[in-house]
Write an enzyme that holds these catalytic residues in place. Structure first.
Site, PDB file in Angstrom:
ATOM      1  N   GLY A   1       0.097   8.734   2.618  1.00 15.80           N
ATOM      2  CA  GLY A   1      -0.849   7.717   3.072  1.00 15.80           C
ATOM      3  C   GLY A   1      -0.141   6.454   3.531  1.00 15.80           C
ATOM      4  O   GLY A   1      -0.626   5.735   4.408  1.00 15.80           O
TER       5      GLY A   1
ATOM      6  N   ILE B   1      -0.826  12.549   3.212  1.00 16.55           N
ATOM      7  CA  ILE B   1      -1.337  12.925   1.903  1.00 16.55           C
ATOM      8  C   ILE B   1      -0.524  12.245   0.804  1.00 16.55           C
ATOM      9  O   ILE B   1       0.703  12.258   0.837  1.00 16.55           O
ATOM     10  CB  ILE B   1      -1.271  14.458   1.711  1.00 16.55           C
ATOM     11  CG1 ILE B   1      -1.903  15.185   2.906  1.00 16.55           C
ATOM     12  CG2 ILE B   1      -1.941  14.865   0.404  1.00 16.55           C
ATOM     13  CD1 ILE B   1      -3.353  14.859   3.151  1.00 16.55           C
ATOM     14  N   SER B   2      -1.211  11.641  -0.178  1.00  8.88           N
ATOM     15  CA  SER B   2      -0.573  10.959  -1.299  1.00  8.88           C
ATOM     16  C   SER B   2       0.302   9.810  -0.770  1.00  8.88           C
ATOM     17  O   SER B   2      -0.193   8.975  -0.007  1.00  8.88           O
ATOM     18  CB  SER B   2       0.229  11.962  -2.134  1.00  8.88           C
ATOM     19  OG  SER B   2       0.716  11.363  -3.312  1.00  8.88           O
ATOM     20  N   VAL B   3       1.593   9.766  -1.120  1.00  9.17           N
ATOM     21  CA  VAL B   3       2.459   8.713  -0.566  1.00  9.17           C
ATOM     22  C   VAL B   3       2.539   8.852   0.955  1.00  9.17           C
ATOM     23  O   VAL B   3       2.861   7.901   1.665  1.00  9.17           O
ATOM     24  CB  VAL B   3       3.864   8.773  -1.217  1.00  9.17           C
ATOM     25  CG1 VAL B   3       4.825   7.808  -0.559  1.00  9.17           C
ATOM     26  CG2 VAL B   3       3.746   8.438  -2.708  1.00  9.17           C
TER      27      VAL B   3
END
Length: 654
Positions: free
Chosen positions: A241, A237-239
């Site tokens: 990723g 999720i988010s960074v």
């Protein structure tokens, strides 16, 4: 007479874009019990726009109140209420932690309180919960392990890693809990630099080779009796990723990957937030941590100062420029070609050009086809990480991906081809001829007419939840659904091999031949074949159009039409039969695919066919199971629709 008002609380966010996003993030967590709308809006009303300090004060105050109330309810044995309040307190402490400087001792204190409240809440949940600290280099990695049941049966397992400022506790509320509801084991973990680790080890910072962290966690859980090593998925999720993609590129034990959104180059991703590359700034524009408080607020607003301080500290660099020079090491590079597991790439349409660029680049560079989904503003999920609608993101991501990956694992290469009176050459000749006749309607009319008189035969497809699916082409006999399958696939093809490939794509999601991926319901067509088909029912019916909320596959008694297939909630639009007057019939086009709407619970259509307009009349061309027919026939539509509930209309777009 005294006045009456609805409320003093108003739905109002912030002018500051980042602070408004953080409020949306907190509101989104209400989906799974992380907050309440009223409490968030009440706190927001007392926060000075763009002022991190007032944000911290208000959410810390709210968290302390929630924590106190939770303990009071727990002491009285009100365990459900206590659980709910501990979860809210945990998330409110996290919200306060977000805007607290990592150099401020309160940052660690708020983080530990968030963790403590969460662990208290876990005493009263229905699923299992373990907290672990795994040795990694000279530190310990915090890990939460959860399972939907205490029995030691092997299940699919979802590893979840957050990004720059997410926490294990927040990810439980946004992704972990819905995964547990859907039968996954869940493992939340964090690595150096992340919020959860910084609470315990303030001397750590982010490291580019995150695969080493993931490998440590997998080593710890892989032999647990409830973990099925063949069904081990990783969501980032988010960074995260980046962390998840980098991990999957180096760790073959990851059998499925869900990056949200995929990040291949973290330097480029974070530079896009600023609009230039800080690694290239000259000396007179560079600054150190100790310089930040001295920069005037009109040049560097307090909210931006807060985020920048966090960035420099957590990446462990002395200056702003050095931070972005270091970020150049955070790249997946050519290792992305090592990713051979099924992948579901997610992204919000409102995230901007750079995330979308890396989202598409990920799909192009991975060594196998990638399933992509871009959440939209209409869905209320276009935000970064879909914080505005996490329940929808969970339904779209976890459910579809679960069946997608399991289908990939069981995909069958077996085929059954029965052409009856046809040959491959004869079918190719028909498909080659049809484009000369005009658009989609003319092609569909020409091709479907060739099958008039073909016997009606039901259940020609092989496969169920216990029986492997077999790719089948049976032109000796067909039912109403296989008839339109064959016709639509042929109308889009010019050769027999192309027809086979197109039929796979139309009949099965992602072209994967497996029972869970088959389009079982008529409304699956526009849902999963939107590049070929669109729903025009409302456009044709106008204000006479009706809608019905359906839980497809669930019967009225709670059992299922198709065991093993998930229930899908969907709104079905249809035109009532008594509204099928001349104005609607005139709008129908030859080649429209139609379904006979049914009011039975759990079903959308009881029958399907094709609209054919000829000699001034409108006909239904369909594989009829009526005793007098038992074949593909043309019947007057108006006559056929008598005593039927209504009509669903899907139009070919290619």
């Amino acid at each position: 007479m005294a006045e009456i008002t609805r409320s003093k609380t108003r739905v109002k966010g912030f002018e500051n874009e980042e602070m408004d996003f953080q409020l949306m993030r907190q509101l989104g967590s209400t989906s799974f019990g992380g907050a309440s709308v009223g409490e968030c809006l009440s706190a927001a009303a007392r926060i000075k726009d763009g002022d991190p300090g007032s944000w911290v004060d208000e959410f810390a105050k709210l968290a302390a109140w929630q924590q106190k109330d939770a303990h009071k309810r727990a002491s009285k044995g009100h365990t459900v209420s206590a659980r709910d309040l501990f979860l809210k307190a945990s998330n409110s402490f996290r919200a306060a932690e977000y805007y607290t400087s990592p150099l401020d001792p309160r940052h660690r204190d708020l983080g530990i309180k968030s963790r403590d409240c969460f662990i208290e809440a876990m005493k009263y949940v229905w699923h299992t919960f373990e907290e672990e600290m795994l040795t990694y280099k000279n530190i310990d990695l915090p890990v939460y392990i959860m399972s939907p049941g205490p029995e030691a049966q092997k299940r699919k397992t979802l590893l979840i890693v957050s990004g720059f400022d997410g926490t294990l506790e927040e990810e439980y509320l946004m992704h972990g809990y819905p995964a547990l509801e859907r039968g996954y084991n869940v493992v939340h973990y964090a690595g150096p630099g992340q919020m959860d680790l910084y609470r315990f080890f303030t001397n750590t910072h982010f490291e580019p080779d995150f695969e080493n962290v993931t490998r440590t966690v997998i080593d710890f859980i892989i032999d647990r009796p409830e973990v099925d090593p063949a069904r081990l998925a990783l969501m980032g999720i988010s960074v995260g990723g980046y962390f998840s993609t980098r991990s999957a590129a180096h760790e073959p034990r990851i059998k499925a990957l869900i990056p949200n959104s995929p990040i291949l180059n973290l330097h480029d991703y974070l530079s896009a937030f600023i609009g230039y590359d800080p690694a290239e700034i000259p000396d007179d524009q560079n600054f150190r941590l100790e310089d930040i408080p001295n920069i005037p607020d009109d040049m560097f607003p307090p909210e931006a100062k807060s985020r920048t301080t966090n960035l420099i500290v957590r990446y462990g660099q002395p200056t702003f420029r050095d931070t972005f020079i270091y970020l150049r090491e955070f790249a997946v590079g050519d290792a992305i070609k090592n990713i051979k597991c099924p992948c579901l790439a997610l992204e919000g349409s409102g995230e901007g050009g750079e995330p979308e660029k890396q989202f598409n680049e990920f799909a192009e560079k991975v060594s196998r086809p990638v399933t992509k989904y871009q959440f939209t503003e209409f869905e209320g999920a276009d935000t970064h990480c879909q914080v505005g609608n996490p329940s929808y993101a969970a339904a779209g991501g976890l459910v579809s991906f679960s069946f997608h990956t399991e289908a990939r694992a069981e995909e069958s290469s077996a085929e059954v081809i029965k052409l009856g009176k046809w040959t491959e050459g004869g079918l190719t000749e028909i498909m080659t001829e049809s484009p000369k006749l005009g658009g989609a309607g003319e092609r569909i009319n020409f091709i479907s007419e060739k099958f008039l008189g073909t016997p009606y035969v039901g259940s020609t497809l092989t496969g169920d939840i216990k029986t492997p699916e077999v790719f089948t082409i049976d032109l000796e006999g067909m039912d109403c659904f296989t008839f339109i399958d064959y016709v639509e696939a042929m109308s889009l093809s010019v050769s027999f091999p192309e027809f086979k490939d197109t039929l796979r794509k139309i009949r099965y999601r992602d072209g994967v031949v497996a029972f869970p991926n088959r389009n079982h319901f008529f409304s699956d067509w526009p849902a999963y074949n939107f590049e070929y088909i669109k729903d025009v029912t409302s456009a044709l019916g106008g204000d006479k159009t009706m809608e019905a909320s359906k839980n497809l596959n669930r019967k009225g008694d709670g059992t299922y039409y198709l065991p093993g297939i998930p229930v899908v909630s969907r709104t079905i639009f249809y035109i009532p039969s008594d509204a099928l007057g001349a104005s609607v019939l005139n709008k129908l086009k030859t080649g429209d695919f139609v379904g006979i709407y049914t009011d039975k619970e759990g079903l959308d259509a009881s029958h399907t066919g094709i609209i054919i307009k000829k000699s001034g009349k409108v006909f239904l061309r369909h594989a009829s199971s009526k005793e007098k027919n038992q074949k593909v026939v043309d019947e007057d539509l108006s006559e056929y629709m008598k005593n039927k509930p209504g009509l669903i209309v899907y139009r070919p777009v290619r």
